[in-house]
Write an enzyme that holds these catalytic residues in place. Sequence first.
Site, PDB file in Angstrom:
ATOM      1  N   THR A 219       0.942  -1.240   0.030  1.00  0.00           N
ATOM      2  CA  THR A 219       0.012  -0.114  -0.047  1.00  0.00           C
ATOM      3  C   THR A 219       0.922   1.292  -0.027  1.00  0.00           C
ATOM      4  OG1 THR A 219      -1.788   1.092   1.097  1.00  0.00           O
ATOM      5  CG2 THR A 219      -0.136  -0.067   2.536  1.00  0.00           C
TER       6      THR A 219
ATOM      7  N   LYS B 101      -6.451  10.513  -2.538  1.00  0.00           N
ATOM      8  CA  LYS B 101      -7.003   9.426  -3.227  1.00  0.00           C
ATOM      9  C   LYS B 101      -7.810   9.653  -4.551  1.00  0.00           C
ATOM     10  CE  LYS B 101      -8.057   4.937  -1.845  1.00  0.00           C
ATOM     11  NZ  LYS B 101      -8.352   3.929  -0.726  1.00  0.00           N
TER      12      LYS B 101
ATOM     13  N   GLU C 176      -4.309  -2.457   5.247  1.00  0.00           N
ATOM     14  CA  GLU C 176      -3.860  -3.003   6.724  1.00  0.00           C
ATOM     15  C   GLU C 176      -4.695  -3.898   7.317  1.00  0.00           C
ATOM     16  OE1 GLU C 176      -3.239  -0.361   5.182  1.00  0.00           O
ATOM     17  OE2 GLU C 176      -1.282   0.587   5.868  1.00  0.00           O
TER      18      GLU C 176
ATOM     19  N   TRP D  21      -4.167   5.740  -4.668  1.00  0.00           N
ATOM     20  CA  TRP D  21      -3.534   6.954  -3.995  1.00  0.00           C
ATOM     21  C   TRP D  21      -2.462   7.503  -4.676  1.00  0.00           C
ATOM     22  CZ3 TRP D  21      -5.504   8.168   0.322  1.00  0.00           C
ATOM     23  CH2 TRP D  21      -6.130   6.983   1.382  1.00  0.00           C
TER      24      TRP D  21
HETATM   25  P1  ADP Z   1      -8.945   0.440  -0.056  1.00  0.00           P
HETATM   26  O1  ADP Z   1      -8.924   1.624  -1.045  1.00  0.00           O
HETATM   27  O2  ADP Z   1      -9.156  -1.112  -0.701  1.00  0.00           O
HETATM   28  O3  ADP Z   1      -9.988   0.650   0.922  1.00  0.00           O
HETATM   29  P2  ADP Z   1      -6.146   1.302   0.988  1.00  0.00           P
HETATM   30  O4  ADP Z   1      -5.488   0.677   2.063  1.00  0.00           O
HETATM   31  O5  ADP Z   1      -5.892   1.680  -0.429  1.00  0.00           O
HETATM   32  O6  ADP Z   1      -7.474   0.311   0.698  1.00  0.00           O
HETATM   33  O7  ADP Z   1      -6.936   2.526   1.373  1.00  0.00           O
HETATM   34  C1  ADP Z   1      -7.566   2.785   2.816  1.00  0.00           C
HETATM   35  C2  ADP Z   1      -7.755   4.150   3.078  1.00  0.00           C
HETATM   36  O8  ADP Z   1      -8.908   4.562   1.895  1.00  0.00           O
HETATM   37  C3  ADP Z   1      -8.523   4.570   4.328  1.00  0.00           C
HETATM   38  O9  ADP Z   1      -7.626   4.705   5.551  1.00  0.00           O
HETATM   39  C4  ADP Z   1      -9.304   5.721   4.242  1.00  0.00           C
HETATM   40  O10 ADP Z   1      -8.391   6.999   4.177  1.00  0.00           O
HETATM   41  C5  ADP Z   1      -9.975   5.564   2.805  1.00  0.00           C
HETATM   42  N1  ADP Z   1     -11.227   5.157   2.599  1.00  0.00           N
HETATM   43  C6  ADP Z   1     -11.373   3.710   2.517  1.00  0.00           C
HETATM   44  N2  ADP Z   1     -12.684   3.482   2.454  1.00  0.00           N
HETATM   45  C7  ADP Z   1     -13.562   4.658   2.805  1.00  0.00           C
HETATM   46  C8  ADP Z   1     -14.728   5.272   2.994  1.00  0.00           C
HETATM   47  N3  ADP Z   1     -15.870   4.521   3.004  1.00  0.00           N
HETATM   48  N4  ADP Z   1     -14.840   6.270   3.145  1.00  0.00           N
HETATM   49  C9  ADP Z   1     -13.796   7.462   3.263  1.00  0.00           C
HETATM   50  N5  ADP Z   1     -12.618   6.857   3.099  1.00  0.00           N
HETATM   51  C10 ADP Z   1     -12.365   5.673   3.132  1.00  0.00           C
END
Ligand code: ADP
Length: 551
Positions: free
Chosen positions: A189, A444, A333, A449
Amino acid sequence: MEENMEGMMMNMPLRISSILEFAKTSYPEVEIISKMSSGEVHRTNYRDISIRSKKMANALLELKVSLGDRVATIAWNSYRHFELYFAISGIGAVCHTINPRLSSEQLVYIINHAEDKVIFLDLSFIKLIEAHLDQISPHIKFVLMCEPSEVPDSNLPNVICYEDLINSGSEDLVWPVFPEDTASGLCYTSGTTGKPKGVLYSNRSTVLHALLASVTLPDSFAVGRKILPIVPLFHANAWGIPYSAPLTGSSLVFPGQSLDGKSIYQLLDQFEVFSAWGVPTVWFGLLDEIKHKGVKPKGLGEMIVGGSAAPRSLISEFEKMGVTVVHAWGMTETSPLASTGRLTIPYTALPEDQKIDLKMKQGRKVFGVDLKIVDDEGNELPQDGENVGNLFVRGNTIAKGYFNNEDASKAAIDKDGWFETGDVASIDKEGFLTLTDRSKDLIKSGGEWISSIDLENCIMNHPEVENCAVIAVPHEKWYERPLLIVVPKAGCMPESKNLLEYLEGSFAKWQLPDGVVYEEELPFTATGKVSKLSLRKKYEDFNFKKGKNIK
Ligand code: ADP
């Protein structure tokens, strides 16, 4: 001290291979459908996937892949990628799913850091690897995920055809038994600074996550229904679907490479998919197509949205069509599911508007995950819906560090063993989590990212730049896009086009800022850091219209 009395129950190590074995015996005929890059539709089922996984597992053993070896995939969502999840982890090797959307630099770093022994590649990614052969080990074996007749000419060394490899393996295999803590998967990540960080899942964490995800995420009556995972298999285990679908006997429709609204609509409609999973950007695309067609795809009953916040308009438009929207939150994570927004009694009886208010929150924690919010000094804050703090998580499906990365591991875990998410949130008395901000300096965009700090570090080397900041600006389609704010050196005025060209080599195209603005100086916080908060406020309505901001 009183002695603990042990229960008299069996204790068998939890293994990923048992998930597929279960589906083979309980749901052998349930279909796995894949849209291939050629446009063809491929159909198989859990029985055949199980046979092929065993053949591939034997073939990997022949290739001398052993316990703990990293075997990578760079591939779209398809039955082949799905069966690899089991073939690799089933023999105690580590299934390392690589995100092909990363910059070249990150891709090379990840392959080298993981020390991948074998890389499974979709044909569309051959060029991506060819361009970096001089930077990775010459001993890596490349398995091209196609039929023998489809193997193209390439400069890759040690090439093997997927179907040849699978056919070289016998289907005679008893999945090996090893301790349940044995590593099973690896997914990198984005780090806020510097290099990506690897999350190393275990058989135990994966099976537990599959169990909790299958009871909380899809409609529990979805047994035998179809799920369309648009979330990629290279993104946090496609939110756990590859493991929870076989447990619930759900049929899978893998979309392949085309993820635009039109293609997704067609898939949903053609296969009468009940449950579809993806980031908000994908659903905006689908919404446009539904508006264009005037009717929702046949059979669509629910949508799981995560990765970034689901906006009100998105939730309410789909709910109006009779599609239940479930908003989930998690991270690579956290395996990744940590909270889900499926409404239960008494909330199901609320007026529509209030239901949407609740659905915009990030939901309630899933069983086995603890949440806490703390202030900047680490003091725990009340979960009263008012207090906002840094969000920490703990549980059997949460990472306790990063693969071969001591510094990042130390920084992530607090003194009581909780993992810091980098999200800022409140939790109300009924357990609903609301994310309000992000302390990690990342942007994002469309579910992927972009590191602001990496962009800043690069542009700071530009001879005409005195100082700079990269911030996230809200964007209707992509959720956020990067804006570069530059303080030029005295007497200089670097052209924005020139600044962006300067970044090009080190970043993927979609990671480049969409706009550049100039300031005489940057605002600072009391501790002397650039105040991103005030910059984000100042530019929150910034308009990225093409040509307007790029000189
Ligand atoms: P994924 O994108 O698969 O959820 P990542 O590890 O790339 O996994 O990203 C995780 C992060 O994405 C979280 O810590 C948060 O900042 C953001 N995120 C994930 N789901 C949400 C949500 N439903 N609403 C807002 N932010 C979110």
